[in-house]
Enzyme design. Structure first.
Site, PDB file in Angstrom:
ATOM      1  CE  LYS A 275     109.838  45.426 134.823  1.00 14.96           C
ATOM      2  NZ  LYS A 275     110.844  45.226 133.728  1.00 14.96           N
TER       3      LYS A 275
ATOM      4  CB  CYS B  24     112.026  50.773 129.224  1.00 13.71           C
ATOM      5  SG  CYS B  24     111.137  49.245 128.821  1.00 13.71           S
TER       6      CYS B  24
HETATM    7  C1  LIG Z   1     111.785  48.888 132.194  1.00 19.73           C
HETATM    8  C2  LIG Z   1     111.693  48.143 131.088  1.00 19.73           C
HETATM    9  C3  LIG Z   1     112.801  47.315 130.614  1.00 19.73           C
HETATM   10  C4  LIG Z   1     112.543  46.065 130.083  1.00 19.73           C
HETATM   11  C5  LIG Z   1     111.178  45.518 129.924  1.00 19.73           C
HETATM   12  O1  LIG Z   1     110.375  45.540 130.887  1.00 19.73           O
HETATM   13  O2  LIG Z   1     110.924  45.066 128.778  1.00 19.73           O
HETATM   14  N1  LIG Z   1     113.577  45.293 129.616  1.00 19.73           N
HETATM   15  C6  LIG Z   1     114.864  45.722 129.656  1.00 19.73           C
HETATM   16  O3  LIG Z   1     115.800  45.013 129.233  1.00 19.73           O
HETATM   17  N2  LIG Z   1     115.148  46.942 130.185  1.00 19.73           N
HETATM   18  C7  LIG Z   1     114.169  47.759 130.667  1.00 19.73           C
HETATM   19  O4  LIG Z   1     114.504  48.873 131.137  1.00 19.73           O
END
Ligand SMILES: C=Cc1c(C(=O)O)[nH]c(=O)[nH]c1=O
Length: 310
Positions: free
Chosen positions: A45, A128
């Site tokens: 993550k 993000c």
């Molecule tokens: C790193 C945060 C990301 C997130 C998130 O943690 O909201 N959601 C995504 O679809 N892509 C991201 O890059």
């Protein structure tokens, strides 16, 4: 059937892995990807220096068209994922994802990784879409250049970037002009399509809570944009910069199409979230079937070979 790829001298015996953010929050989830038949690697993550709870309330939803999420970058901190990656990197090459909320955060995390025993690949997430008040760096070409310029003054391990989707040919040209100036190992394209909105038909409300319901879109709806970004960047990037294709993978034909457009590895988000880690073996066998139909026994035979009609 040969379905391998190499990035930065690492050989991947399977070309499938999870998309960052999906099935990679805890060591329990990461172990399931590490052990999943058909998965050639994993990505952790996206991490920030300190642990984050992420956005409050319902922050993920599945719909027929795909998924919408506004997780808000919840993660257990760089140290947590760095420790996991170092402990498990002997099995297969692993990707460590970072998503600092500032240039300094990103550079600080890269310095810590550079000084560590991690010997896998780093995916710098520039895309993000869900941290309120924070624009997606990948849409700011000057800042992207600045971060990479500073990073490469000290970072010597294999580095790639996770990109947002681009929708304007001029933007394909502009981001490629930036990335081609750096010794990047790979790009991962695409991240979710930022700031979509989905409605719950029973309640006439937004599907998710954060940001008034605005969130990143994934799944089937993302496939045409994912294909275009893989193809557009493959046509523009130096051949040494490999491509991880992400977006809209539901079956083996979707994996095939991303490879046809130029992908070396293929990552799975929404469908992994819905189906679990058995998805990798299913996709691997469906890809093999698709390849047999076309009399291919190696992905290298059709990678990047999309034909146009003109
Ligand atoms: C790193 C945060 C990301 C997130 C998130 O943690 O909201 N959601 C995504 O679809 N892509 C991201 O890059």
């Amino acid at each position: 059937t040969t379905m391998t790829a190499s990035i930065a001298g690492f050989t991947f015996d399977d070309i499938l892995l999870n998309a960052a953010g999906v099935y990679c929050q805890t060591t329990e989830e990461l172990d399931q990807i590490l052990e999943a038949p058909g998965a050639g690697s994993l990505v952790t993550k996206s991490a920030t220096p300190m642990e984050r709870p992420g956005n409050p309330g319902v922050r993920y939803a599945d719909m027929a068209l795909g998924s919408i999420n506004s997780m808000g970058l919840p993660n257990l901190s760089l140290d947590y994922y760095l420790e996991y990656a170092i402990a498990h990197q002997a099995d297969k090459p692993l990707f460590l994802s970072i998503a600092g909320l500032s240039k300094d955060d990103n550079l600080q995390m890269l310095r810590e990784i550079q000084a560590s025993d991690f010997n896998g690949l780093v995916e710098l997430n520039l895309s993000c879409p869900n941290v309120p008040g924070k624009p997606q760096t990948g849409y700011d070409f000057d800042t992207t250049r600045q971060i990479l310029t500073e990073a490469f003054t000290f970072f010597k391990k294999p580095l790639g970037v996770k990109l947002p989707p681009y929708f304007d040919i001029a933007h394909f040209d502009m981001i490629a002009a930036v990335l081609n100036d750096f010794p990047l190992a790979f790009v991962n394209t695409i991240n979710s399509i930022g700031n979509g909105l989905m409605v719950n038909p029973d309640t006439d409300t937004a599907m998710i809570a954060p940001k008034g319901g605005f969130g990143g879109l994934g799944g089937a709806i993302a496939k045409p944009t994912a294909l275009a970004n893989v193809r557009g960047l493959r046509q523009r990037l130096n051949p040494e910069i490999k491509i991880i294709g992400t977006g809209g993978v539901k079956d083996g034909r979707d994996v095939y199409d991303l490879i046809l457009c130029g992908a070396d590895l293929v990552s799975v988000g929404t469908t992994l979230h819905q189906e679990g880690p058995t998805v990798f073996n299913r996709l691997k066998h469906e890809l093999e079937t698709e390849m047999k139909v076309k009399a291919y026994d190696d992905v290298a035979q059709f990678r990047g070979q999309l034909q146009t009609l003109d």
